[in-house]
Write an enzyme that holds these catalytic residues in place. Structure first.
Site, PDB file in Angstrom:
ATOM      1  N   ASN A  34      -6.448   3.530   5.332  1.00 13.10           N
ATOM      2  CA  ASN A  34      -5.858   3.533   3.984  1.00 13.10           C
ATOM      3  C   ASN A  34      -6.983   3.732   2.979  1.00 13.10           C
ATOM      4  OD1 ASN A  34      -4.438   3.119   1.626  1.00 13.10           O
ATOM      5  ND2 ASN A  34      -4.186   0.911   1.935  1.00 13.10           N
ATOM      6  N   TRP A  35      -7.069   4.926   2.400  1.00 16.03           N
ATOM      7  CA  TRP A  35      -8.173   5.249   1.494  1.00 16.03           C
ATOM      8  C   TRP A  35      -7.975   4.680   0.099  1.00 16.03           C
ATOM      9  CZ3 TRP A  35      -8.806  11.195   2.744  1.00 16.03           C
ATOM     10  CH2 TRP A  35      -9.180  11.328   4.098  1.00 16.03           C
ATOM     11  N   LYS A  36      -6.771   4.182  -0.185  1.00 10.56           N
ATOM     12  CA  LYS A  36      -6.470   3.610  -1.508  1.00 10.56           C
ATOM     13  C   LYS A  36      -6.822   4.637  -2.597  1.00 10.56           C
ATOM     14  CE  LYS A  36      -7.008  -0.947   0.491  1.00 10.56           C
ATOM     15  NZ  LYS A  36      -7.408  -2.345   0.323  1.00 10.56           N
TER      16      LYS A  36
ATOM     17  N   HIS B 236       2.442  -2.675   0.985  1.00 11.98           N
ATOM     18  CA  HIS B 236       1.066  -3.164   1.014  1.00 11.98           C
ATOM     19  C   HIS B 236       0.906  -4.297   0.005  1.00 11.98           C
ATOM     20  CE1 HIS B 236      -3.314  -3.220   0.547  1.00 11.98           C
ATOM     21  NE2 HIS B 236      -3.369  -2.613   1.726  1.00 11.98           N
TER      22      HIS B 236
ATOM     23  N   GLU C 218      -1.239  -4.949  -2.123  1.00 13.35           N
ATOM     24  CA  GLU C 218      -1.620  -4.528  -3.474  1.00 13.35           C
ATOM     25  C   GLU C 218      -0.413  -4.022  -4.253  1.00 13.35           C
ATOM     26  OE1 GLU C 218      -6.105  -3.472  -1.935  1.00 13.35           O
ATOM     27  OE2 GLU C 218      -4.690  -1.840  -2.315  1.00 13.35           O
TER      28      GLU C 218
ATOM     29  N   GLU D 134      -1.547  -8.114   7.409  1.00 14.74           N
ATOM     30  CA  GLU D 134      -2.761  -8.068   6.594  1.00 14.74           C
ATOM     31  C   GLU D 134      -2.857  -9.347   5.766  1.00 14.74           C
ATOM     32  OE1 GLU D 134      -2.470  -4.797   3.831  1.00 14.74           O
ATOM     33  OE2 GLU D 134      -0.739  -5.736   2.906  1.00 14.74           O
TER      34      GLU D 134
ATOM     35  N   GLY E 252     -10.576  -6.564   1.549  1.00 17.37           N
ATOM     36  CA  GLY E 252     -11.617  -6.194   0.613  1.00 17.37           C
ATOM     37  C   GLY E 252     -12.531  -7.327   0.202  1.00 17.37           C
TER      38      GLY E 252
ATOM     39  N   SER F 156     -10.490  -6.317   6.317  1.00 20.82           N
ATOM     40  CA  SER F 156     -11.938  -6.249   6.536  1.00 20.82           C
ATOM     41  C   SER F 156     -12.302  -5.927   7.983  1.00 20.82           C
ATOM     42  CB  SER F 156     -12.614  -7.554   6.085  1.00 20.82           C
ATOM     43  OG  SER F 156     -12.448  -7.744   4.696  1.00 20.82           O
TER      44      SER F 156
ATOM     45  N   GLY G 241      -9.199  -0.462   5.575  1.00 25.02           N
ATOM     46  CA  GLY G 241      -9.442  -0.095   4.192  1.00 25.02           C
ATOM     47  C   GLY G 241     -10.816   0.512   4.005  1.00 25.02           C
ATOM     48  N   GLY G 242     -11.758  -0.285   3.484  1.00 24.69           N
ATOM     49  CA  GLY G 242     -13.081   0.216   3.129  1.00 24.69           C
ATOM     50  C   GLY G 242     -13.813   0.925   4.247  1.00 24.69           C
TER      51      GLY G 242
END
Length: 253
Positions: free
Chosen positions: A9-11, A95, A97, A167, A173, A213, A234-235
């Site tokens: 997921n590149w957000k 998600h 967010e 999640e 993050g 993470s 994610g990151g």
């Protein structure tokens, strides 16, 4: 045996050119990979270009969100049909967010899941608790609420065309990560909920990812747990070598 699925997921990251460069590099790193299902989720504006870059590869394309109506006066929204037209196979739904920053609740998530399935997209359905909820011992209650709310009115056949992603919000993050035992217990709880709602056969077939993470350094231990069938990353999915390292860790051998 459930095939592991690793989704990046590149957000809100990467221009079209950077997105295409990334998938070209990733493909060179995982060209012979057939043990793990690989998915990338760019921003909306890069979907069509990435879809072209992914032709003749084993890498799937996901959107990060969708709207439940197919068309109409909904400025700024993107429907399931439009995502399919852009080349998507998957879509991330619910998600944390989206819940935290955009006010999405179970009812909205459920509408989006149904819209995705109606358009033959595979929804990656996200569930997870905040730190204060975990500290209060409410993890299982929150997970039950999210899971059952998201799949209300979904048939067993439809569920089997879906993926669930646990999640823990406190690990997204933040650099924090659930221990393998903590993650396994929640995944086991999700599978038990699906057993009670559908059947043991259905519950044993659906894939449940862990997200929070995940990095190459901790992926193998997390993904070796019996009920963890992949990762929503994610990151660490923003760098091709890092993401490829997680994919390698997901192999069942």
């Amino acid at each position: 045996m459930r095939k592991p699925i690793i989704a990046g997921n590149w957000k809100l990251n990467k221009t079209i050119n950077l997105a295409v460069d990334f998938v070209d590099e990733l493909q060179s790193l995982v060209v012979d990979e057939d043990e793990v299902e690989i998915v990338v989720a760019p921003v909306f504006t890069a979907l069509s270009a990435v879809a072209v870059a992914l032709r003749k590869t084993r890498i799937g394309l996901s959107a990060q969100d969708l709207y439940w109506e197919e068309s109409g006066a909904f400025t700024g929204e993107v429907s399931a049909g439009l995502l399919q037209d852009a080349g998507c196979d998957y879509v991330i739904v619910g998600h944390s967010e989206r819940r935290q920053y955009f006010g999405e609740n179970n009812e909205i998530v459920n509408k989006k899941v149904k819209a995705a399935l109606d358009a033959h997209l595979i929804p990656i359905i996200c569930v997870g608790e905040h730190l204060i909820e975990r500290q209060a011992g409410k993890t299982e209650v929150v997970i039950q609420d999210h899971v059952l709310g998201a799949i209300e009115g979904i048939s067993a056949d439809q569920l089997l065309k879906s993926v669930i992603a646990y999640e823990p919000v406190w690990a997204i993050g933040t650099g924090e990560v659930a221990t393998p035992d903590q993650a396994q217990k929640v995944h086991e709880h999700v599978r038990q909920l699906l057993t009670e709602t559908y059947s043991e056969e259905v519950a044993n077939q659906i894939r449940i990812q862990y997200g929070g993470s995940v990095k190459p350094e901790n992926a193998r231990e997390l993904l070796s747990q019996p009920d963890i069938d992949g990762a929503l990353v994610g990151g660490a999915s923003l760098e091709a070598e890092s993401f490829a390292g997680i994919i390698t860790a997901a192999r069942r051998n």
